[in-house]
Design a protein around this motif. Structure first.
Motif, PDB file in Angstrom:
ATOM      1  N   ALA A   1       0.953  -1.319  -0.107  1.00 56.93           N
ATOM      2  CA  ALA A   1      -0.052  -0.052  -0.002  1.00 56.93           C
ATOM      3  C   ALA A   1       0.869   1.061  -0.083  1.00 56.93           C
ATOM      4  N   TRP A   2       2.079   1.071   0.239  1.00 56.79           N
ATOM      5  CA  TRP A   2       2.933   2.309   0.333  1.00 56.79           C
ATOM      6  C   TRP A   2       3.751   2.343  -0.916  1.00 56.79           C
ATOM      7  N   LEU A   3       4.261   0.941  -1.416  1.00 51.24           N
ATOM      8  CA  LEU A   3       5.008   0.638  -2.818  1.00 51.24           C
ATOM      9  C   LEU A   3       4.412   1.263  -3.983  1.00 51.24           C
ATOM     10  N   LEU A   4       3.339   0.554  -4.210  1.00 52.38           N
ATOM     11  CA  LEU A   4       2.327   0.585  -5.442  1.00 52.38           C
ATOM     12  C   LEU A   4       1.909   2.096  -5.862  1.00 52.38           C
ATOM     13  N   PRO A   5       1.321   2.641  -5.066  1.00 50.65           N
ATOM     14  CA  PRO A   5       1.032   4.224  -5.485  1.00 50.65           C
ATOM     15  C   PRO A   5       2.211   5.101  -5.701  1.00 50.65           C
ATOM     16  N   ARG A   6       3.511   4.633  -5.139  1.00 47.43           N
ATOM     17  CA  ARG A   6       4.533   5.619  -5.600  1.00 47.43           C
ATOM     18  C   ARG A   6       5.134   5.188  -7.111  1.00 47.43           C
ATOM     19  N   VAL A   7       4.532   4.141  -7.660  1.00 51.86           N
ATOM     20  CA  VAL A   7       5.130   3.359  -9.016  1.00 51.86           C
ATOM     21  C   VAL A   7       3.733   4.014 -10.046  1.00 51.86           C
ATOM     22  N   VAL A   8       2.681   3.621  -9.715  1.00 52.39           N
ATOM     23  CA  VAL A   8       1.482   3.859 -10.672  1.00 52.39           C
ATOM     24  C   VAL A   8       0.657   4.920 -10.547  1.00 52.39           C
TER      25      VAL A   8
ATOM     26  N   LEU B   1      -1.793   6.899  -7.338  1.00 54.57           N
ATOM     27  CA  LEU B   1      -2.835   6.435  -6.304  1.00 54.57           C
ATOM     28  C   LEU B   1      -4.179   5.664  -6.826  1.00 54.57           C
ATOM     29  N   SER B   2      -4.600   6.533  -7.987  1.00 54.36           N
ATOM     30  CA  SER B   2      -5.933   6.090  -8.719  1.00 54.36           C
ATOM     31  C   SER B   2      -5.704   4.701  -9.266  1.00 54.36           C
TER      32      SER B   2
END
Length: 267
Positions: free
Chosen positions: A154-161, A163-164
């Motif tokens: 939940a911290w890693l993925l939004p920083r890559v792709v 938040l939406s």
């Protein structure tokens, strides 16, 4: 029954270290085995070895990583451990992986050979660069087995792709293909499966052509920039630059530029 064979295979090619997850029978699952401990050990070895400039991470077999071993999760119903015990299990288990790999000083390239599911997707996001084979797929699938991303997803993925997109993937648990992963920035390149490692090695070679010490400082600045104010990052940048300007590699790079030749770096 857990696989007692080593999880990670290590291969050194000059300044490039290739780590291959090598338990295809479990689809390179990251739990129920020694995967986390081996990742932590490998990261510590890289940290101590200034000769390593780039790491490539890939998987053996048709799957990059299936993430958590779902069959192993049957023990939660069978043994009924307390919530406190489970929380500590995560702290001392899978959560050691992002702490070790995401914070590793050298650039890490994920060469994603197939499906990256759950913690397998989050493992990709712990890396700096991601190249996917055409048949790769990606799913933040925790919700589909009734759990949350316990490994920092939940911290890693939004920083890559963003938040939406991360929310869409986490709330639905649905997989996306390599083309969609490229479109949303999850990967930077998609190549035919038989060209995956060649592409990863070529990219690693371009990175490894630069001074190792400066590569490590550059990665640290990028990591710090994700959570620092501009003022704090400027101060850290000035400190790192003070170190960089006093290295033999910097002197050599400037000489080579002036003399119009390729530099010969020491680190």
């Amino acid at each position: 029954m857990t696989d007692s064979s080593p999880f990670l295979k290590s291969e050194r090619e000059g300044p490039v270290l290739i780590l291959t997850m090598s338990q295809p029978a479990t689809r390179n699952a990251l739990t129920g085995n020694t995967a986390v401990a081996e990742f932590v050990q490998a990261c510590e070895a890289v940290r101590r070895d200034p000769g390593v400039r780039v790491v490539i991470l890939t998987g053996e077999g048709p799957v990059f990583s299936s993430g958590g071993n779902v069959k192993d999760m049957q023990r939660y119903e069978r043994d009924r451990p307390s919530p406190d015990a489970i929380r500590e299990e995560y702290r001392q288990g899978i959560q050691r992986l992002p702490r070790a790999l995401y914070q590793l000083d050298v650039p890490v390239i994920a060469a994603i050979n197939g499906p990256a599911i759950g913690a397998g997707l989050d493992l990709c996001c712990m890396c700096d660069l991601r190249i996917a084979a055409e048949g790769a797929s990606f799913a933040e699938s925790f919700v589909r087995v009734g759990i949350v991303p316990g490994d920092g997803g939940a911290w890693l993925l939004p920083r890559v792709v963003g938040l939406s997109k991360a929310s869409e993937m986490a709330f639905t648990g649905e997989a996306i293909g390599a083309a969609e992963a490229l479109a949303c920035g999850l990967v930077s390149r998609v190549v035919p499966a038989d060209q995956l490692m060649a592409a990863a090695r070529a990219l690693a070679g371009k990175i490894a052509a630069n001074p190792g010490g400066v590569l490590r400082m550059t990665k640290r600045l990028l990591r710090e920039g994700e959570r620092s104010s501009l003022e704090s990052l400027l101060e850290l940048s000035a400190a790192y630059q003070a170190l960089a300007h006093t290295t033999e590699d910097h002197f050599e790079a400037v000489r080579a530029f002036v003399e119009k030749r390729a530099p010969r770096f020491q680190s």
